[in-house]
Design a protein around this motif. Structure first.
Motif, PDB file in Angstrom:
ATOM      1  N   PHE A  91       0.809  -1.226   0.000  1.00 29.37           N
ATOM      2  CA  PHE A  91       0.000   0.000   0.000  1.00 29.37           C
ATOM      3  C   PHE A  91       0.832   1.262   0.000  1.00 29.37           C
ATOM      4  O   PHE A  91       0.288   2.362  -0.062  1.00 29.37           O
ATOM      5  CB  PHE A  91      -1.061  -0.010   1.094  1.00 29.37           C
ATOM      6  CG  PHE A  91      -0.618   0.145   2.531  1.00 29.37           C
ATOM      7  CD1 PHE A  91       0.717   0.169   2.899  1.00 29.37           C
ATOM      8  CD2 PHE A  91      -1.570   0.272   3.547  1.00 29.37           C
ATOM      9  CE1 PHE A  91       1.100   0.312   4.220  1.00 29.37           C
ATOM     10  CE2 PHE A  91      -1.208   0.426   4.867  1.00 29.37           C
ATOM     11  CZ  PHE A  91       0.140   0.443   5.199  1.00 29.37           C
ATOM     12  N   ALA A 133       6.295 -11.290   3.741  1.00 30.79           N
ATOM     13  CA  ALA A 133       7.500 -11.258   4.578  1.00 30.79           C
ATOM     14  C   ALA A 133       7.539  -9.966   5.381  1.00 30.79           C
ATOM     15  O   ALA A 133       7.509  -8.871   4.804  1.00 30.79           O
ATOM     16  CB  ALA A 133       8.760 -11.362   3.707  1.00 30.79           C
ATOM     17  N   GLY A 135       5.467  -8.400   6.966  1.00 26.44           N
ATOM     18  CA  GLY A 135       4.343  -7.493   6.732  1.00 26.44           C
ATOM     19  C   GLY A 135       3.248  -7.655   7.766  1.00 26.44           C
ATOM     20  O   GLY A 135       2.631  -6.675   8.183  1.00 26.44           O
TER      21      GLY A 135
HETATM   22  C1  LIG Z   1       8.886  -4.450   6.765  1.00 28.49           C
HETATM   23  S1  LIG Z   1       8.328  -4.147   5.145  1.00 28.49           S
HETATM   24  C2  LIG Z   1       8.553  -5.706   4.344  1.00 28.49           C
HETATM   25  C3  LIG Z   1       8.848  -5.576   2.871  1.00 28.49           C
HETATM   26  C4  LIG Z   1       9.239  -6.862   2.165  1.00 28.49           C
HETATM   27  N1  LIG Z   1       8.184  -7.848   2.203  1.00 28.49           N
HETATM   28  C5  LIG Z   1      10.510  -7.463   2.689  1.00 28.49           C
HETATM   29  O1  LIG Z   1      10.624  -8.689   2.733  1.00 28.49           O
HETATM   30  O2  LIG Z   1      11.431  -6.723   3.027  1.00 28.49           O
HETATM   31  C6  LIG Z   1       6.602  -4.114   5.383  1.00 28.49           C
HETATM   32  C7  LIG Z   1       5.859  -3.688   4.136  1.00 28.49           C
HETATM   33  O3  LIG Z   1       4.468  -3.896   4.379  1.00 28.49           O
HETATM   34  C8  LIG Z   1       3.760  -2.839   3.797  1.00 28.49           C
HETATM   35  N2  LIG Z   1       2.464  -2.769   4.482  1.00 28.49           N
HETATM   36  C9  LIG Z   1       2.232  -2.567   5.794  1.00 28.49           C
HETATM   37  N3  LIG Z   1       0.921  -2.594   6.052  1.00 28.49           N
HETATM   38  C10 LIG Z   1       0.303  -2.837   4.874  1.00 28.49           C
HETATM   39  C11 LIG Z   1      -1.053  -2.985   4.479  1.00 28.49           C
HETATM   40  N4  LIG Z   1      -2.062  -2.860   5.356  1.00 28.49           N
HETATM   41  N5  LIG Z   1      -1.317  -3.252   3.191  1.00 28.49           N
HETATM   42  C12 LIG Z   1      -0.317  -3.358   2.280  1.00 28.49           C
HETATM   43  N6  LIG Z   1       0.990  -3.202   2.577  1.00 28.49           N
HETATM   44  C13 LIG Z   1       1.290  -2.950   3.868  1.00 28.49           C
HETATM   45  C14 LIG Z   1       4.636  -1.618   3.993  1.00 28.49           C
HETATM   46  O4  LIG Z   1       4.312  -0.571   3.116  1.00 28.49           O
HETATM   47  C15 LIG Z   1       6.019  -2.217   3.749  1.00 28.49           C
HETATM   48  O5  LIG Z   1       6.408  -2.101   2.412  1.00 28.49           O
END
Ligand SMILES: C[S@@+](CC[C@H](N)C(=O)[O-])C[C@H]1O[C@@H](n2cnc3c(N)ncnc32)[C@H](O)[C@@H]1O
Length: 245
Positions: A91, A133, A135
């Protein structure tokens, strides 16, 4: 008295989603670099293990939720077999922009979609695998996110969740918490320019569900065959499960 960071991490704010999205927008530019440094490169290894645990079959369609710059999706693309189609959603516009910048280096570009993991814009039963991951703990309602993963998976499809956890051994846990609470926020804050985001990280992990509780939640939304794999002495845990009906 809780700090604002603690309140967001615990979900004690009405607008957790917006605040989390703005935070990831702010740190998107240096996100990958910081991750590599603070995890000593282990994050890439954990993602490869999550790919293995997902047991990709030829022809599978994958959705990687909360994809950030797309590193887990890329690890899937490098697998053998690789999924036939990879959709990656997030998002945060700036995280998606970071994923877009990496498209040129990909043999097969990802289908990038802006979507809230708790309200996915995909039809029911559209994917064979849903991955996520680091998330889940960021969602305002992780159970709602898991229910969405269940909805968009076809019957027989698998979910693979990689999330931080805390080491079980007392000595390891004490050393890890010292690093996690005191050192990591300083390194992450200095490189990203956003100290708050890297204070949020340990707080969000410490206040999140344990692997056992995650397994219970995964079952509660309808998944079966729940399996867990602990990585690096418990610093991260992979949870996989199957949508049976
Ligand atoms: C810690 S990062 C992880 C990114 C990636 N999956 C990795 O392995 O590094 C968390 C991600 O989740 C996304 N995120 C958090 N809440 C979300 C939601 N409700 N819907 C979609 N994306 C979300 C954030 O924008 C961010 O890019």
């Amino acid at each position: 008295m809780q700090t604002e960071t603690e309140q967001i991490a615990r979900g004690d704010v009405a607008d957790k989603g917006r605040r989390v999205r703005e935070m990831f927008d702010r740190i998107a530019r240096r996100y990958t670099l910081v991750n590599t440094l603070i995890s000593f490169g282990r994050d890439a290894h954990w993602r490869r293990r999550a790919v293995r645990a997902a047991a990709v079959q030829p022809g599978d369609c994958l959705l990687d939720c909360c994809c950030g710059p797309g590193e887990l999706a890329d690890a899937f693309a490098a697998g053998d077999p690789a999924p036939a189609q990879i959709t990656a959603s997030d998002f945060s516009p700036r995280m998606l922009a970071a994923a877009e910048r990496r498209q040129a280096g990909r043999a097969k570009p990802l289908r990038l979609v802006q979507a809230d993991a708790m309200k996915l814009s995909f039809e029911a039963s559209s994917f064979d695998i849903v991955s996520c991951a680091f998330g889940l703990r960021n969602l305002a309602d992780p159970k709602e996110g898991l229910a969405e993963f269940f909805r968009v998976l076809r019957p027989g499809g698998r979910v693979a969740i990689l999330e931080f956890s805390l080491p079980a051994g007392r000595l390891m846990r004490a050393c890890y918490l010292l690093y996690f609470r005191r050192v990591l926020p300083v390194i992450g804050g200095l490189i990203s320019g956003d100290l708050g985001a890297y204070r949020y990280l340990p707080k969000s992990v410490e206040s999140f569900f344990s692997p056992v509780q995650i397994a219970d939640m995964v079952e509660a939304v309808g998944f079966r065959d729940v399996r867990q794999e602990s990585l690096s002495a418990g610093i991260a845990t992979i949870t996989t499960a199957r949508r049976v009906g």
